[in-house]
Design a protein around this motif. Sequence first.
Motif, PDB file in Angstrom:
ATOM      1  N   UNK A 185     -14.574  10.398  -2.579  1.00 49.01           N
ATOM      2  CA  UNK A 185     -13.269  11.029  -2.816  1.00 49.01           C
ATOM      3  C   UNK A 185     -12.462  10.086  -3.690  1.00 49.01           C
ATOM      4  N   UNK A 186     -12.136  10.544  -4.876  1.00 41.89           N
ATOM      5  CA  UNK A 186     -11.386   9.702  -5.811  1.00 41.89           C
ATOM      6  C   UNK A 186      -9.966  10.233  -5.924  1.00 41.89           C
ATOM      7  N   UNK A 187      -9.008   9.382  -5.597  1.00 45.00           N
ATOM      8  CA  UNK A 187      -7.605   9.718  -5.807  1.00 45.00           C
ATOM      9  C   UNK A 187      -7.098   8.722  -6.852  1.00 45.00           C
ATOM     10  N   UNK A 188      -5.853   8.845  -7.202  1.00 41.72           N
ATOM     11  CA  UNK A 188      -5.377   7.940  -8.243  1.00 41.72           C
ATOM     12  C   UNK A 188      -5.467   6.488  -7.763  1.00 41.72           C
ATOM     13  N   UNK A 189      -6.288   5.689  -8.444  1.00 43.37           N
ATOM     14  CA  UNK A 189      -6.451   4.244  -8.195  1.00 43.37           C
ATOM     15  C   UNK A 189      -7.126   3.872  -6.882  1.00 43.37           C
ATOM     16  N   UNK A 190      -7.566   4.857  -6.095  1.00 48.06           N
ATOM     17  CA  UNK A 190      -8.232   4.521  -4.836  1.00 48.06           C
ATOM     18  C   UNK A 190      -9.389   5.493  -4.599  1.00 48.06           C
ATOM     19  N   UNK A 212     -16.426   3.131   2.713  1.00 50.41           N
ATOM     20  CA  UNK A 212     -16.194   1.965   1.854  1.00 50.41           C
ATOM     21  C   UNK A 212     -15.069   2.366   0.899  1.00 50.41           C
ATOM     22  N   UNK A 213     -13.989   1.603   0.923  1.00 50.25           N
ATOM     23  CA  UNK A 213     -12.796   1.977   0.148  1.00 50.25           C
ATOM     24  C   UNK A 213     -12.573   0.951  -0.964  1.00 50.25           C
ATOM     25  N   UNK A 214     -12.285   1.439  -2.150  1.00 46.05           N
ATOM     26  CA  UNK A 214     -11.968   0.537  -3.270  1.00 46.05           C
ATOM     27  C   UNK A 214     -10.567   0.871  -3.774  1.00 46.05           C
ATOM     28  N   UNK A 215      -9.714  -0.146  -3.788  1.00 46.41           N
ATOM     29  CA  UNK A 215      -8.339   0.045  -4.279  1.00 46.41           C
ATOM     30  C   UNK A 215      -8.202  -0.450  -5.730  1.00 46.41           C
ATOM     31  N   UNK A 216      -7.149  -0.004  -6.355  1.00 48.47           N
ATOM     32  CA  UNK A 216      -6.685  -0.514  -7.660  1.00 48.47           C
ATOM     33  C   UNK A 216      -7.719  -0.356  -8.770  1.00 48.47           C
ATOM     34  N   UNK A 217      -8.252   0.858  -8.854  1.00 50.86           N
ATOM     35  CA  UNK A 217      -9.265   1.121  -9.882  1.00 50.86           C
ATOM     36  C   UNK A 217      -8.701   1.136 -11.300  1.00 50.86           C
ATOM     37  N   UNK A 218      -7.376   0.955 -11.415  1.00 47.69           N
ATOM     38  CA  UNK A 218      -6.796   0.898 -12.762  1.00 47.69           C
ATOM     39  C   UNK A 218      -7.389  -0.238 -13.586  1.00 47.69           C
ATOM     40  N   UNK A 219      -7.951  -1.259 -12.896  1.00 42.54           N
ATOM     41  CA  UNK A 219      -8.525  -2.385 -13.657  1.00 42.54           C
ATOM     42  C   UNK A 219      -9.775  -1.967 -14.431  1.00 42.54           C
ATOM     43  N   UNK A 220     -10.290  -0.777 -14.174  1.00 41.77           N
ATOM     44  CA  UNK A 220     -11.411  -0.255 -14.978  1.00 41.77           C
ATOM     45  C   UNK A 220     -10.991  -0.091 -16.438  1.00 41.77           C
ATOM     46  N   UNK A 221      -9.671  -0.022 -16.669  1.00 44.53           N
ATOM     47  CA  UNK A 221      -9.162   0.204 -18.034  1.00 44.53           C
ATOM     48  C   UNK A 221      -8.426  -1.027 -18.557  1.00 44.53           C
ATOM     49  N   UNK A 222      -8.614  -2.178 -17.869  1.00 44.66           N
ATOM     50  CA  UNK A 222      -7.925  -3.408 -18.295  1.00 44.66           C
ATOM     51  C   UNK A 222      -8.991  -4.430 -18.720  1.00 44.66           C
ATOM     52  N   UNK A 223      -9.144  -4.677 -20.028  1.00 48.80           N
ATOM     53  CA  UNK A 223     -10.230  -5.551 -20.499  1.00 48.80           C
ATOM     54  C   UNK A 223     -10.229  -6.948 -19.864  1.00 48.80           C
ATOM     55  N   UNK A 279       0.817  -1.225   0.000  1.00 49.26           N
ATOM     56  CA  UNK A 279       0.000   0.000   0.000  1.00 49.26           C
ATOM     57  C   UNK A 279       0.850   1.275   0.000  1.00 49.26           C
ATOM     58  N   UNK A 280       2.156   1.128   0.101  1.00 54.91           N
ATOM     59  CA  UNK A 280       3.046   2.303   0.105  1.00 54.91           C
ATOM     60  C   UNK A 280       4.382   1.914  -0.506  1.00 54.91           C
ATOM     61  N   UNK A 281       4.954   2.829  -1.259  1.00 53.12           N
ATOM     62  CA  UNK A 281       6.306   2.666  -1.796  1.00 53.12           C
ATOM     63  C   UNK A 281       6.426   1.457  -2.715  1.00 53.12           C
ATOM     64  N   UNK A 282       5.307   1.041  -3.357  1.00 52.75           N
ATOM     65  CA  UNK A 282       5.377  -0.050  -4.340  1.00 52.75           C
ATOM     66  C   UNK A 282       4.830   0.522  -5.646  1.00 52.75           C
ATOM     67  N   UNK A 283       3.874  -0.202  -6.293  1.00 50.32           N
ATOM     68  CA  UNK A 283       3.201   0.417  -7.443  1.00 50.32           C
ATOM     69  C   UNK A 283       2.259   1.518  -6.946  1.00 50.32           C
ATOM     70  N   UNK A 284       1.932   1.450  -5.657  1.00 48.43           N
ATOM     71  CA  UNK A 284       0.920   2.354  -5.099  1.00 48.43           C
ATOM     72  C   UNK A 284       1.497   3.235  -4.005  1.00 48.43           C
TER      73      UNK A 284
END
Length: 391
Positions: A353-358, A292-303, A168-173
């Motif tokens: 509140x939408x931040x990058x990918x979360x 309610x928290x949702x992580x890794x929303x980048x999958x919205x753009x991954x078919x 959750x920190x200092x990785x891809x996110x």
Amino acid sequence: MTVDRRLAGRLAERGAGSDLEISTLLKEAGLDAVVDVLVDEILFRCDAPVNPVPVDIAMNVTHGSEQRRIVFRIARDRPIDVVDGDDTSIRREIGIGAVDLVRRLYGRTGQRRLGDFTDTFLPTRPADLAELPGILTSTNQASGTLFSGCTVPQDDLGKLSVAYGSDKWASFHWYTGHYEEQFARYRDQPVRLLEIGIGGFDGQLGGASLKMWKKYFHRGLIYGLDLFDKSALNQGRLTALTGDQSDPAALTAIAEEHGPFDIVIDDGSHENEHVRTSFDALFPYVRPGGLYVIEDMQTSYIPRCGGTAGPVAGPDTTVGLLKRLLDDIHHNEQEPRIAEAPTITQSQVVSVRVCRNIAFIEKGVNGENGIPGWMDDDAWVALGAIPPADS
Ligand SMILES: C[S@@+](CC[C@H](N)C(=O)[O-])C[C@H]1O[C@@H](n2cnc3c(N)ncnc32)[C@H](O)[C@@H]1O
């Protein structure tokens, strides 16, 4: 040592109460069972030992006329042990009331009293005085380690994430800053937190983020949910549940048994369909004022995860869900006015509140009616807010 996890939850809840409330619970549960929970909690919270010479420290926990003595053996590069020490091996004797120890561990930040323990330093003369300098330094270091476990941890989430091995920190996110901003108001509370996705690859048990939450929320009850059985992680204030986040009936059963939750985090499969199914099933079990928290929303753009190729995420994606929630928040501003009863997301989502990918979705009462439906153009003209049509 297996501890009574239900009692751990009750102590965490009661820890900010009055002396009498804590004492009543102590009498009800018995000093032995309570001390087992407290020792488990202390061992979880302690920093890693740094003293090269092993040191035994005795802690005498009292309640009324009862006493329980625990001896901690502390040494660098070893987990702290609870041992049967003898009097000559003890380098420090700590005496503390069980009520004060409960408050130290589970009270609100700053709630504990100063001067809540007695201390005898080096009660026995070391046999060989040449060893005294080493013993002294190691005893100081070991005492610091033990007391790091007897206070409310203040570490930031980034540090905890790295220490336990979460991504959750200092990785891809870089999520923990956002989490701190959103979770600060809950930190002192006996929150119930459910995280979908416990982690652990290559045969590893995982649980990095669950431990991180347990340390961050010193009064929190932490639940994890995973496809795989991770119940070996179970400990005081931490429960690993098994289930599939794409199965609404399983999620409802879990929420009925362990909810309602103050916080739900979806860090599971990140399949868009699963994210929506879990949200639909679990959002009703988030407490008012909860998140309610949702992580890794980048999958919205991954078919291959059910996302949309291209720049505009479709309605069935996680980002699509969040876009719909923005419309739902404003349902009372839309024309024509909706005649039927509002949906749960229309009436109970108060912020997104939408931040990058979360994303952080806050629950509450979205009940403001806003501008009355009868405020037509004539009414606005009468107010002088817009010019008449023929002007
Ligand atoms: C990214 S890892 C979670 C990492 C963990 N939250 C952390 O930060 O340390 C994702 C986890 O989701 C679990 N998972 C995948 N599909 C799932 C499903 N359908 N239901 C529940 N858990 C699932 C995986 O087994 C894996 O353990």
